[in-house]
Enzyme design. Sequence first.
Site, PDB file in Angstrom:
ATOM      1  N   LYS A 115       0.805  -1.228   0.084  1.00  0.00           N
ATOM      2  CA  LYS A 115      -0.028   0.044  -0.171  1.00  0.00           C
ATOM      3  C   LYS A 115       0.926   1.383  -0.175  1.00  0.00           C
ATOM      4  CE  LYS A 115      -4.316  -2.085   1.502  1.00  0.00           C
ATOM      5  NZ  LYS A 115      -5.686  -1.640   2.180  1.00  0.00           N
ATOM      6  N   LYS A 196      -2.911  -8.739  -6.673  1.00  0.00           N
ATOM      7  CA  LYS A 196      -4.145  -9.247  -6.163  1.00  0.00           C
ATOM      8  C   LYS A 196      -5.126  -8.383  -6.433  1.00  0.00           C
ATOM      9  CE  LYS A 196      -5.548  -7.670  -1.616  1.00  0.00           C
ATOM     10  NZ  LYS A 196      -6.927  -7.448  -1.827  1.00  0.00           N
ATOM     11  N   LYS A 199      -9.536  -3.289  -3.726  1.00  0.00           N
ATOM     12  CA  LYS A 199     -10.259  -2.288  -3.944  1.00  0.00           C
ATOM     13  C   LYS A 199      -9.416  -0.720  -4.323  1.00  0.00           C
ATOM     14  CE  LYS A 199     -13.468  -3.378  -0.283  1.00  0.00           C
ATOM     15  NZ  LYS A 199     -12.893  -3.192   0.870  1.00  0.00           N
TER      16      LYS A 199
HETATM   17  P1  ATP Z   1      -8.272  -2.537  -0.029  1.00  0.00           P
HETATM   18  O1  ATP Z   1      -7.201  -2.437  -1.466  1.00  0.00           O
HETATM   19  O2  ATP Z   1      -8.601  -1.518   0.378  1.00  0.00           O
HETATM   20  O3  ATP Z   1      -7.070  -3.209   1.032  1.00  0.00           O
HETATM   21  P2  ATP Z   1      -9.407  -5.093  -0.503  1.00  0.00           P
HETATM   22  O4  ATP Z   1      -9.881  -5.177  -1.691  1.00  0.00           O
HETATM   23  O5  ATP Z   1      -8.346  -5.819  -0.164  1.00  0.00           O
HETATM   24  O6  ATP Z   1      -9.352  -3.492  -0.298  1.00  0.00           O
HETATM   25  P3  ATP Z   1     -10.876  -5.572   2.008  1.00  0.00           P
HETATM   26  O7  ATP Z   1     -11.858  -4.620   2.635  1.00  0.00           O
HETATM   27  O8  ATP Z   1      -9.105  -4.937   2.529  1.00  0.00           O
HETATM   28  O9  ATP Z   1     -10.461  -5.425   0.331  1.00  0.00           O
HETATM   29  O10 ATP Z   1     -10.532  -7.141   2.408  1.00  0.00           O
HETATM   30  C1  ATP Z   1     -12.022  -7.795   2.747  1.00  0.00           C
HETATM   31  C2  ATP Z   1     -11.557  -9.215   2.623  1.00  0.00           C
HETATM   32  O11 ATP Z   1     -11.575  -9.437   1.245  1.00  0.00           O
HETATM   33  C3  ATP Z   1     -10.324  -9.779   3.383  1.00  0.00           C
HETATM   34  O12 ATP Z   1     -10.667 -10.973   4.006  1.00  0.00           O
HETATM   35  C4  ATP Z   1      -9.389  -9.978   2.261  1.00  0.00           C
HETATM   36  O13 ATP Z   1      -8.475 -10.819   2.352  1.00  0.00           O
HETATM   37  C5  ATP Z   1     -10.344 -10.435   1.318  1.00  0.00           C
HETATM   38  N1  ATP Z   1      -9.957 -10.242  -0.085  1.00  0.00           N
HETATM   39  C6  ATP Z   1      -9.414  -9.104  -0.609  1.00  0.00           C
HETATM   40  N2  ATP Z   1      -8.924  -9.151  -2.040  1.00  0.00           N
HETATM   41  C7  ATP Z   1      -8.902 -10.551  -2.153  1.00  0.00           C
HETATM   42  C8  ATP Z   1      -8.598 -11.325  -3.343  1.00  0.00           C
HETATM   43  N3  ATP Z   1      -7.909 -10.347  -4.462  1.00  0.00           N
HETATM   44  N4  ATP Z   1      -8.937 -12.544  -3.289  1.00  0.00           N
HETATM   45  C9  ATP Z   1      -9.309 -13.034  -2.405  1.00  0.00           C
HETATM   46  N5  ATP Z   1      -9.729 -12.427  -1.328  1.00  0.00           N
HETATM   47  C10 ATP Z   1      -9.395 -11.160  -1.165  1.00  0.00           C
HETATM   48 MN    MN Z   2      -7.172  -5.415   1.835  1.00  0.00          MN
END
Ligand code: ATP
Ligand code: MN
Length: 330
Positions: A115, A196, A199
């Site tokens: 990040k 990965k 968001k």
């Molecule tokens: P950010 O980029 O803001 O961290 P994010 O997409 O990682 O957002 P989070 O709200 O941090 O979303 O994560 C919510 C849940 O989704 C967590 O359990 C995280 O491990 C899971 N998760 C996030 N991205 C993935 C992915 N690409 N594949 C599988 N699980 C995911």
């Molecule tokens: Mn995340």
Amino acid sequence: MAKPILISGIQPTGKIHLGNYLGALNNFVKLQNSSKYQCYFFIADLHSLTEDFKPKEKLKQILNLAADYLAIGLDPAKSVIFIQSSVPAHTELAIILNNFTPLGELKRMTQFKDKSETAPYNINAGLFNYPVLMAADILLYDAEYVPVGDDQLQHLELTRTLARKFNSKFGKTFVEPKPLLTEISRLMSLDDPSKKMSKSRPAGCLFLDDPPKIIKEKIMKAITDSEKEIVYNPQKKPGISNLMLIYKNFSGLELKEIESRFANKGYAFFKKELAELLIKNLQPFQKRKEQIAKNTTSLIEILKKGNKKAESVAFKKITEVKKKIGLLNI
Ligand code: ATP
Ligand code: MN
């Protein structure tokens, strides 16, 4: 015997994407409906402050995530659904745990490094301490299980370390939680299969709210590999393999069956079929969400009830913690 406790949360930072769904949210619903656990699902609004945000949008984002939770199938009659910041014990315990967290452990965290790279203009202490707050989120509830994507495993390991450390210093207080992963615990980005889906990198996301036209566009544009065979090989063909995992999940077919169904058909044909499959499968969610999101009053009521339940559990634990470390002597 009391059922084991399970907890997880999602940040209200943007729209829910397919990675959140396949790695976490869909599993939340299955675990809830298995009736094997006492479930807590929260909206991680404090974690979401670690990235740039607009105060005016925060409440909207929180209610939007609450609507996602309900539309996917989380049920306030079966699970405690609440807002992290509404339960002050989360921040209190995080501050206390900070004192038992070696700086070196936080410096090693991949999420912090990733990040910091994605948003070099906003590398803040909240982002650095994120894993400590996450440990507090979990340890307050004596959770045995935490369903998460694999990006959170490192943080969960720290949670276990902190629990052990605290217990050995002050006597048994916390439960060491175990992760629950799905088959797709790391969905890759559509625009870059080496990263990965996140968001915080919306360009590579397929959102559950995306209308059919956008789903089609995004899937057709998804980065695939050279050659044109539909073969599952995450090392050599990460792009198409990622799409195949999505196809597998929504069709119920095995990877071998997908390979033979699309033998000699080429990427474009496969992508068109995948887009149609996604559109068909996401439609019921999108319709339900539209209805649920309209009723803000009811969403707020649900969250308030959840906040109260979570608060009563968390308050007991933070009181126990303060007593153990000698803060509550008067
Ligand atoms: P950010 O980029 O803001 O961290 P994010 O997409 O990682 O957002 P989070 O709200 O941090 O979303 O994560 C919510 C849940 O989704 C967590 O359990 C995280 O491990 C899971 N998760 C996030 N991205 C993935 C992915 N690409 N594949 C599988 N699980 C995911
Ligand atoms: Mn995340």
